[in-house]
Design a protein around this motif. Structure first.
Motif, PDB file in Angstrom:
ATOM      1  N   GLY A 124      -2.933 -29.910   6.653  1.00  0.00           N
ATOM      2  CA  GLY A 124      -3.582 -28.741   6.996  1.00  0.00           C
ATOM      3  C   GLY A 124      -5.286 -28.965   7.539  1.00  0.00           C
ATOM      4  N   PHE A 125      -5.865 -30.057   7.054  1.00  0.00           N
ATOM      5  CA  PHE A 125      -7.198 -30.386   7.571  1.00  0.00           C
ATOM      6  C   PHE A 125      -7.200 -30.887   8.927  1.00  0.00           C
ATOM      7  CE2 PHE A 125     -10.628 -33.710   8.076  1.00  0.00           C
ATOM      8  CZ  PHE A 125     -11.410 -32.987   7.709  1.00  0.00           C
ATOM      9  N   SER A 126      -5.999 -31.811   9.283  1.00  0.00           N
ATOM     10  CA  SER A 126      -6.296 -32.301  10.980  1.00  0.00           C
ATOM     11  C   SER A 126      -5.987 -31.224  11.716  1.00  0.00           C
ATOM     12  CB  SER A 126      -5.169 -33.374  10.796  1.00  0.00           C
ATOM     13  OG  SER A 126      -5.341 -34.272  10.078  1.00  0.00           O
ATOM     14  N   SER A 127      -5.073 -30.401  11.413  1.00  0.00           N
ATOM     15  CA  SER A 127      -4.427 -29.094  12.353  1.00  0.00           C
ATOM     16  C   SER A 127      -5.730 -28.438  12.473  1.00  0.00           C
ATOM     17  CB  SER A 127      -3.542 -28.658  11.725  1.00  0.00           C
ATOM     18  OG  SER A 127      -2.355 -29.639  11.302  1.00  0.00           O
TER      19      SER A 127
ATOM     20  N   ALA B 184     -19.542 -29.370   9.991  1.00  0.00           N
ATOM     21  CA  ALA B 184     -19.725 -28.092   9.232  1.00  0.00           C
ATOM     22  C   ALA B 184     -18.152 -27.593   8.750  1.00  0.00           C
ATOM     23  CB  ALA B 184     -20.406 -27.220  10.035  1.00  0.00           C
ATOM     24  N   HIS B 185     -17.231 -27.530   9.880  1.00  0.00           N
ATOM     25  CA  HIS B 185     -15.960 -26.951   9.674  1.00  0.00           C
ATOM     26  C   HIS B 185     -15.188 -27.643   8.653  1.00  0.00           C
ATOM     27  CE1 HIS B 185     -12.716 -24.670  10.678  1.00  0.00           C
ATOM     28  NE2 HIS B 185     -12.159 -25.428  11.272  1.00  0.00           N
TER      29      HIS B 185
ATOM     30  N   LEU C 231     -12.946 -28.117   3.063  1.00  0.00           N
ATOM     31  CA  LEU C 231     -12.871 -28.926   1.836  1.00  0.00           C
ATOM     32  C   LEU C 231     -13.511 -28.041   0.810  1.00  0.00           C
ATOM     33  CD1 LEU C 231     -13.812 -32.504   2.875  1.00  0.00           C
ATOM     34  CD2 LEU C 231     -11.531 -31.667   2.551  1.00  0.00           C
ATOM     35  N   ASP C 232     -14.408 -27.252   0.709  1.00  0.00           N
ATOM     36  CA  ASP C 232     -15.178 -26.452  -0.026  1.00  0.00           C
ATOM     37  C   ASP C 232     -14.170 -25.535  -0.413  1.00  0.00           C
ATOM     38  OD1 ASP C 232     -17.413 -27.837  -0.029  1.00  0.00           O
ATOM     39  OD2 ASP C 232     -18.831 -26.517   0.899  1.00  0.00           O
ATOM     40  N   ALA C 233     -13.569 -24.860   0.568  1.00  0.00           N
ATOM     41  CA  ALA C 233     -12.600 -23.888   0.428  1.00  0.00           C
ATOM     42  C   ALA C 233     -11.108 -24.194  -0.293  1.00  0.00           C
ATOM     43  CB  ALA C 233     -12.430 -23.075   1.665  1.00  0.00           C
ATOM     44  N   GLY C 234     -11.230 -25.543  -0.458  1.00  0.00           N
ATOM     45  CA  GLY C 234     -10.066 -26.051  -1.463  1.00  0.00           C
ATOM     46  C   GLY C 234      -8.667 -25.850  -0.327  1.00  0.00           C
TER      47      GLY C 234
END
Ligand code: PMP
Length: 525
Positions: free
Chosen positions: A380-383, A70-71, A76-79
Motif C-alpha cells: 500500500g505504501f509504495s503503490s 508529506a504524502h 503513515l499517520d493515517a495508519g
C-alpha cells in the motif's frame, strides 16, 4: 562485538566500502534534499555536495521531494495498511491505470498493459523473463499438440494409400527402408531433442539488465555475468547498428522443428520455426553500458525481426524511463514499442522501493499471477508513493518532461563546450535529457607512468570521481560497465549555478589530465 553502536566494526560489505574509500569517495552522508547530499566534516560542519549520481537514476524529482515526504507522513499517520496481501489492492491498480494512460499517450496504442509489481529493477526484469518463458512454454505446448495432430493425420493418409515423398525421408534423416513408422519415430526423436533446448534471450552488446540470477545473464559485462553462467538461461549479445547481423545470429541458431504434413496428395516433412527465442531485452538508452542512445534504425530492426520470429520485445526503461529522457518513455522518442516494459528506480519517487513489469494484453497469460508473487510487491505504501510520483511528473501538462529536456539541453551544451576545449582529454559527450555521459580518453598511453598505472587498473573514472568530490564537492560515478564514462543523472531541479559548478570542475579535471598532474588529481587540490 557486543554493541550495535560500535561503528568501527564493519560487516555490511566492508570490502566494497574499502575500495570506494581508496578512490576517495567513501563519504557518509547525513542529510539530503533536491540535488544536494550533506556530510559532516571533522569539526561537525555540514558540507553540501552536488549529487549528480541521483541514486543511480532513482531521483528524477530529487532527494526527499517535499510533496512526497508529506504524502508519506500522511499515509503513515493515517495508519494506511501497508501489508494486506491477498486482498484487493486499489492503489497498485490506480498506479497501473495511470501507467497505462501515460504509455498509451506516448506510444499511440490503446492496447492495455497488465502490471506485475515488484521491488527492484532486477526483480522487474526477472518477472519479465519468467513471464516470457511461461508464455513460451504454453506456445511450445500448443505447437507440440499441433505437430502430433499432423502426424496422426499423415498416418491416416498413408493408411488410406497416400504416397510418402522421397524427400520426406531425407528431411527426417532416415533411409526410405525405415518405412513410414521409422520416419515418424525419427521425427519425434529429433523434435523432442530440439524442443528441449534451453530458451535463448537476445540483448544488444553493452546491455545491463540487473544482477540477479536470471537478469545477470542478460548483462553483457563478463565480470558480472560469467561466474554465474551455470545458474540460468543464456543470452546472445548482438552488435548494435550492424544491419543484418541480428538476422544472421537468429538464423544461425536454427530454431526449427520437423512437421509431417499432407500436401498435394503426398506426405512430406517440412521445417517450421519454433519459439526458441524467449525475449529480446533492450534499453532505449544504455545506462551502465556507457550512456548510449539506441538508434531508430536499430530499434526498427529489432522490432521487425522480433515480429518475424514471434519473440517479445522487453523495453527496459528502469534507468531511462520516468521522464529522464524528456519523455516518460525514452523508447517513445525512437519509435520503439515494447511488448513488455520494465520500470523501477524513480518509480518510487526516491522514497519507496518499487518496480513494475508492464505486459501487453496480447502477450499476457493471466495464470502467471498464480505462479509468481512477492511478499512486498503492490504494498500500500509504495503503490501510493508511485502513484503520487506519476502525478507529479504529469502535473501542468508534463512540465517535468519539458524541464528534463530544457535542463538536459543546457547541461549537454555545457558538456560539449568543455569537450571542445579539451578534446585530448574528453573523448565524447552523449545522452538525452538528464541521462548524460562524459567519456574520458583512457590514458593507457599517457606520458605519466602514474597515470598509465591508474588507467590500466580500470580506476580512472573512479579517480576522477574522487577528485570531483574532494576538490569540487560534486558527486558522480562511472557507469558500471564503461569505466571511463561518467554518468550525469541529476533531478529536474538542477540549477544554472549547479551546471556552472560542474563546468568549472570538469575544466579543472581537463587541465590536470592535460598536464598529467596525477598528484593533484588524486589529492584534493
Ligand atoms: N535495468 C537497467 C536498465 C538498469 O539500469 C538497472 C540498474 N542500474 C537494472 C535493470 C537493475 O535494477 P536494480 O539495481 O534495481 O536491480
Amino acid at each position: 562485538m557486543n554493541s550495535t553502536e560500535t561503528t568501527d566494526v564493519k560487516l555490511a560489505e566492508p570490502h566494497l566500502e574499502q575500495v570506494l574509500a581508496s578512490a576517495g569517495i567513501g563519504v557518509e552522508y547525513t542529510r539530503a534534499e533536491r540535488n544536494t547530499l550533506y556530510y559532516r566534516d571533522e569539526e561537525g560542519t555540514e558540507i553540501p555536495v552536488l549529487d549528480l549520481v541521483g541514486g543511480f537514476g532513482s531521483l528524477i524529482l530529487g532527494h526527499n521531494h517535499p510533496d512526497l515526504v508529506a504524502h508519506a507522513k500522511d499515509l503513515l499517520d493515517a495508519g494506511t495498511p501497508i501489508h494486506a496481501q491477498f486482498s484487493p489492492h486499489p492503489h497498485a491498480n490506480r498506479a497501473a491505470l495511470e501507467l497505462n494512460r501515460i504509455v498509451h499517450r506516448e506510444t499511440g496504442t490503446e492496447e492495455p498493459y497488465f502490471a506485475v509489481f515488484a521491488n527492484s529493477g532486477a526483480e522487474a526484469v526477472e518477472a519479465a523473463l519468467k513471464h516470457a518463458e511461461f508464455d513460451r512454454g504454453l506456445r511450445l505446448a500448443e505447437l507440440r499438440d499441433e505437430l502430433a495432430a499432423h502426424r496422426v493425420a499423415a498416418r491416416a493418409a498413408v493408411a488410406a494409400g497416400e504416397n510418402v515423398a522421397a524427400s520426406a525421408y531425407a528431411a527426417a534423416g532416415v533411409a526410405p527402408e525405415a518405412g513410414f513408422e521409422g520416419l515418424i519415430e525419427a521425427v519425434e526423436r529429433e523434435n523432442a531433442r530440439r524442443l528441449a533446448r534451453s530458451p535463448l534471450f537476445l540483448a544488444p552488446e553493452g546491455a545491463f539488465h540487473g544482477k540477479l540470477v536470471g537478469s545477470v545473464q542478460l548483462t553483457h559485462n563478463e565480470a558480472f555475468r560469467l561466474p554465474f553462467g551455470s545458474l540460468a538461461a543464456q543470452a546472445r549479445f548482438v552488435p548494435v547498428d550492424q544491419p543484418g547481423v541480428l538476422g544472421k545470429i537468429v538464423r544461425e541458431e536454427g530454431a526449427v522443428v520437423l512437421d509431417v504434413v499432407t500436401r498435394d496428395g503426398e506426405v512430406g516433412v517440412v521445417e517450421r520455426p519454433f519459439p526458441l527465442f524467449c525475449a529480446f531485452l533492450i534499453e532505449p538508452i544504455q545506462g551502465e553500458g556507457g550512456i548510449r542512445v539506441i538508434s531508430e534504425a536499430f530499434a526498427q530492426e529489432v522490432r521487425t525481426l522480433c515480429r518475424e520470429i514471434a519473440c517479445p520485445v522487453v523495453v527496459d526503461e528502469i534507468q531511462s524511463g520516468m521522464g529522464r529522457s524528456g519523455a516518460f518513455l525514452a523508447s517513445s522518442l525512437i519509435g520503439l514499442r515494447g511488448d513488455y516494459y520494465t520500470l523501477a528506480k524513480s518509480l518510487g519517487g526516491g522514497i519507496a522501493k518499487t518496480s513494475v513489469t508492464l505486459i501487453r494484453e496480447g502477450c499476457y497469460r493471466q495464470d502467471f499471477e498464480l505462479v509468481h508473487s512477492s511478499t512486498f510487491a503492490k504494498d500500500g505504501f509504495s503503490s501510493q508513493i508511485a502513484l503520487r510520483t506519476l502525478q507529479l511528473l504529469e502535473a501542468d501538462d508534463g512540465r517535468a518532461y519539458r524541464t528534463a529536456r530544457e535542463v538536459g539541453g543546457k547541461l549537454l551544451t555545457m558538456l560539449e563546450e568543455v569537450r571542445s576545449d579539451f578534446p585530448d582529454v574528453i573523448k565524447d559527450v552523449r545522452g538525452k535529457g538528464l541521462m548524460l555521459g562524459v567519456e574520458f580518453h583512457d590514458q593507457v598511453r599517457a606520458a605519466s607512468p602514474d597515470l598509465r598505472a591508474v588507467a590500466e587498473s580500470g580506476f580512472l573514472g573512479y579517480v576522477i570521481a574522487g577528485h570531483l568530490l574532494n576538490a569540487h564537492r560534486i558527486r558522480v560515478f562511472p557507469t558500471g560497465s564503461s569505466v571511463n564514462t561518467l554518468r550525469i543523472e541529476p533531478s529536474i531541479h538542477l540549477s544554472d549555478e549547479e551546471i556552472e559548478q560542474l563546468r568549472t570542475a570538469l575544466r579543472a579535471v581537463g587541465s590536470l589530465l592535460r598536464d598529467q598532474d596525477v598528484q593533484r588529481l588524486v589529492g584534493a587540490g
